[in-house]
Enzyme design. Structure first.
Site, PDB file in Angstrom:
ATOM      1  N   ARG A   1       0.832  -1.209   0.000  1.00 60.58           N
ATOM      2  CA  ARG A   1       0.000   0.000   0.000  1.00 60.58           C
ATOM      3  C   ARG A   1       0.861   1.251   0.000  1.00 60.58           C
ATOM      4  NH1 ARG A   1       2.680   1.894   3.220  1.00 60.58           N
ATOM      5  NH2 ARG A   1       2.837   1.416   5.426  1.00 60.58           N
TER       6      ARG A   1
ATOM      7  N   GLU B   1      -0.090   9.547   8.917  1.00 61.07           N
ATOM      8  CA  GLU B   1       1.065   8.708   9.276  1.00 61.07           C
ATOM      9  C   GLU B   1       1.235   8.593  10.778  1.00 61.07           C
ATOM     10  OE1 GLU B   1       2.121   6.388   7.237  1.00 61.07           O
ATOM     11  OE2 GLU B   1       2.542   7.969   5.790  1.00 61.07           O
ATOM     12  N   HIS B   2       1.486   7.392  11.224  1.00 63.47           N
ATOM     13  CA  HIS B   2       1.716   7.102  12.653  1.00 63.47           C
ATOM     14  C   HIS B   2       0.540   7.531  13.523  1.00 63.47           C
ATOM     15  CE1 HIS B   2       5.841   5.602  12.564  1.00 63.47           C
ATOM     16  NE2 HIS B   2       6.040   6.440  11.571  1.00 63.47           N
TER      17      HIS B   2
ATOM     18  N   GLY C   1       8.732   1.157   3.019  1.00 64.41           N
ATOM     19  CA  GLY C   1       7.554   1.907   3.472  1.00 64.41           C
ATOM     20  C   GLY C   1       6.300   1.591   2.678  1.00 64.41           C
TER      21      GLY C   1
ATOM     22  N   SER D   1       5.599  -4.193   2.545  1.00 64.75           N
ATOM     23  CA  SER D   1       5.883  -5.527   1.997  1.00 64.75           C
ATOM     24  C   SER D   1       5.768  -6.595   3.086  1.00 64.75           C
ATOM     25  CB  SER D   1       7.274  -5.565   1.366  1.00 64.75           C
ATOM     26  OG  SER D   1       8.243  -5.292   2.341  1.00 64.75           O
TER      27      SER D   1
ATOM     28  N   ASP E   1      -1.913  -1.313   7.412  1.00 73.67           N
ATOM     29  CA  ASP E   1      -1.370  -2.042   6.260  1.00 73.67           C
ATOM     30  C   ASP E   1      -2.190  -3.299   5.959  1.00 73.67           C
ATOM     31  OD1 ASP E   1       0.449  -0.129   6.827  1.00 73.67           O
ATOM     32  OD2 ASP E   1       2.031  -1.480   7.505  1.00 73.67           O
TER      33      ASP E   1
ATOM     34  N   ASN F   1      14.094  -1.354   7.968  1.00 74.95           N
ATOM     35  CA  ASN F   1      13.382  -2.540   8.427  1.00 74.95           C
ATOM     36  C   ASN F   1      12.910  -2.257   9.854  1.00 74.95           C
ATOM     37  OD1 ASN F   1      12.609  -4.950   9.559  1.00 74.95           O
ATOM     38  ND2 ASN F   1      14.245  -6.151   8.613  1.00 74.95           N
ATOM     39  N   LYS F   2      11.603  -1.979  10.000  1.00 74.28           N
ATOM     40  CA  LYS F   2      11.149  -1.485  11.303  1.00 74.28           C
ATOM     41  C   LYS F   2      11.244  -2.524  12.423  1.00 74.28           C
ATOM     42  CE  LYS F   2       6.125  -1.641  10.328  1.00 74.28           C
ATOM     43  NZ  LYS F   2       6.257  -2.432   9.101  1.00 74.28           N
TER      44      LYS F   2
HETATM   45  C1  GLA Z   1       3.783   0.951   9.583  1.00 72.77           C
HETATM   46  C2  GLA Z   1       2.734   0.278  10.462  1.00 72.77           C
HETATM   47  C3  GLA Z   1       1.377   0.954  10.296  1.00 72.77           C
HETATM   48  C4  GLA Z   1       1.487   2.457  10.497  1.00 72.77           C
HETATM   49  C5  GLA Z   1       2.625   3.039   9.674  1.00 72.77           C
HETATM   50  C6  GLA Z   1       2.883   4.497   9.967  1.00 72.77           C
HETATM   51  O1  GLA Z   1       3.506   0.747   8.255  1.00 72.77           O
HETATM   52  O2  GLA Z   1       2.616  -1.099  10.129  1.00 72.77           O
HETATM   53  O3  GLA Z   1       0.447   0.370  11.161  1.00 72.77           O
HETATM   54  O4  GLA Z   1       1.635   2.743  11.860  1.00 72.77           O
HETATM   55  O5  GLA Z   1       3.839   2.343   9.859  1.00 72.77           O
HETATM   56  O6  GLA Z   1       1.792   5.282   9.594  1.00 72.77           O
END
Ligand code: GLA
Length: 461
Positions: free
Chosen positions: A46, A52-53, A147, A150, A194, A237-238
């Site tokens: 997506r 955001e956040h 971002g 994936s 997501d 990579n979060k």
């Molecule tokens: C990641 C998280 C989402 C959202 C975004 C930031 O993609 O998986 O849930 O928090 O960051 O908007």
């Protein structure tokens, strides 16, 4: 003979013939396993247009699905094991037994753990003691760590495939909720945007996704607007860092501080949106409340404990997550300012889309610019290369550009008028990609126009 319980749910099930990618994957599957796939499961990535956040704070977001997806070819068997392979040779094969607890190793977020999150989510939700044996080959076209979600697409694809292989029947909303929850096994406390858009997306429309309870509304984008995605080529990579969860924790603490200051029972407050609901007030008033209650200097642990009346141990066990135990300072004012401001911009964005006004594209662009500034300055989730890319986009004719997704790298999204799209792409190409040899090799997959794509799907030939 292939039979599926999904036949009376046409939107999750399609018959696909002549799809080139699918045919190629079918061949790879046959060469590897010596049999044909029984079905295919796909889940898109997506692009978040704005918001955001704020999903994990309980606020609505406004994403659309992209064409790029994770596609799995799947066969089902009684072997008692799940065999996973990936068309990308970088990602090694993995096999696990169907019996017993599925272990997700947070310390090493390998590709297959995202798949296992989806399997585990369905196993737990449906109360399956052993899941069916599967052979899968995965094929991904979403650039990883960029971002564009994936990893969530992998979780959703796995959840969908596991549901189908085990003859379970779940709605898209249920699947989205299960997958949002089970992705947290990898350690990131995402908010569900997501996974929700991956399942609920419909071709041709962006969606306003609202939470608690999860629901979505179509948002028709202006006909003369084109959305362009560009990758900063900085990977993020979060699950491999604590940036993301630190923000989640800061928002959680800010919610409790604001609630406490207004006499609410803060033991029940976890999200900034809950404070607004309980106070029954507007976002503007929440912004004033932040100014009144919180100070811009970072809060120390001691100050947080004192203000909330908790011990240091309680802070660690109740408010901090596993990978945020080390954090010593919390920027509560800035994070809360961003969240309430961004939540208001999302609602504005939607109403501008609905208004059909002649300068809609310019107004949406301005909202996207404000969103980026807020992410950069208040939420501090950008990085120098992403800021540079956003500047290049604006100088190349975009009316609004912003980071999209978690940030700290990854992609920007720009809104451009249809007539300017071609010259915009060329200008960004020259100024950002061709100007740097490390980026020029990546350019083909890094700069593209995106239209609202469809959602996750089970398909058969
Ligand atoms: C990641 C998280 C989402 C959202 C975004 C930031 O993609 O998986 O849930 O928090 O960051 O908007």
């Amino acid at each position: 003979m292939y039979e599926s319980k999904q036949t009376n749910c046409p939107k999750l099930k399609a018959v696909i013939a002549g799809d080139v990618r699918l045919q190629k994957l079918k061949k790879t599957f046959e060469n590897k396993y010596g049999e044909s796939p029984l079905f295919y499961a796909s889940a898109p990535g997506r692009v978040n247009l704005i918001g955001e956040h704020i999903d994990y704070c309980g606020y609505s977001v406004l994403p659309m699905a992209i064409e790029q997806s994770i596609l799995a070819a799947v066969s089902v068997n009684q072997s008692g094991s799940i065999q996973l392979a990936n068309t990308n040779p970088q990602y090694k094969d993995f096999t696990l037994p169907c019996a017993g607890d599925i272990h997700i190793d947070r310390e090493n977020p390998h590709w297959f753990y995202y798949f296992l999150c989806g399997v585990k989510g369905i196993q737990e939700h449906c109360g399956l003691s052993d899941v069916a044996g599967m052979r899968c080959v995965l094929d991904g076209t979403i650039p990883p760590s960029s971002g564009l979600a994936s990893s969530s697409a992998m979780v959703c694809c796995a959840g969908l495939a596991t549901m189908e292989a085990n003859h379970e029947l779940l709605s898209k909303v249920e699947l989205a909720e299960i997958c949002a929850k089970c992705e947290r096994y990898i350690g990131t406390e995402g908010g569900g945007m997501d996974q929700s858009i991956s399942f609920l997306a419909e071709r041709g429309t962006a969606k306003l996704i609202a939470f608690d309870p999860l629901r979505s509304t179509n948002v028709k984008l202006p006909d003369d607007a084109v959305f362009v995605i560009s990758n900063s080529c900085v990977e993020m990579n979060k699950a491999a860092s604590s940036h993301f969860n630190v923000r989640v924790v800061e928002c959680r603490i800010a919610a409790k501080m604001l609630g406490k200051a207004r006499g609410l029972d803060c033991s029940r407050l976890w999200k900034l949106a809950q404070v607004q609901t309980e106070l029954n007030t507007s976002l503007e008033e929440m912004l004033s409340l932040v100014d009144e209650v919180l100070h811009p200097e970072a809060y120390s642990r001691e100050e947080v404990c004192e203000a909330l009346g908790v011990t240091s141990q309680e802070l660690c066990s109740r408010l901090l997550s596993a990978n945020t135990q080390h954090v010593t300072h919390f920027k509560l004012y800035q994070r809360a300012k961003h969240v309430y401001g961004e939540a208001a911009r999302v609602l504005r964005f939607k109403s501008v889309c609905e208004s059909g006004c002649s300068d809609a594209v310019a107004v949406l662009g301005e909202l996207m610019n404000q969103s980026h500034a807020s992410c950069r300055d208040l939420y501090e989730c950008s990085c120098p290369q992403l800021d540079q890319l956003v500047d290049v986009c604006l100088q190349s004719g975009s009316l609004g550009s912003r980071l999209t997704g978690a940030g700290w790298g990854g992609c920007a999204v720009s809104i451009v008028t249809r007539e300017k799209a071609k010259s915009f792409l060329q200008a960004v190409r020259e100024a950002f990609y061709l100007a740097d040899p490390r980026r020029s090799a990546e350019e083909k997959h890094s700069l593209f126009v995106s239209q609202p794509g469809g959602g996750a799907l089970i398909s058969v030939e």
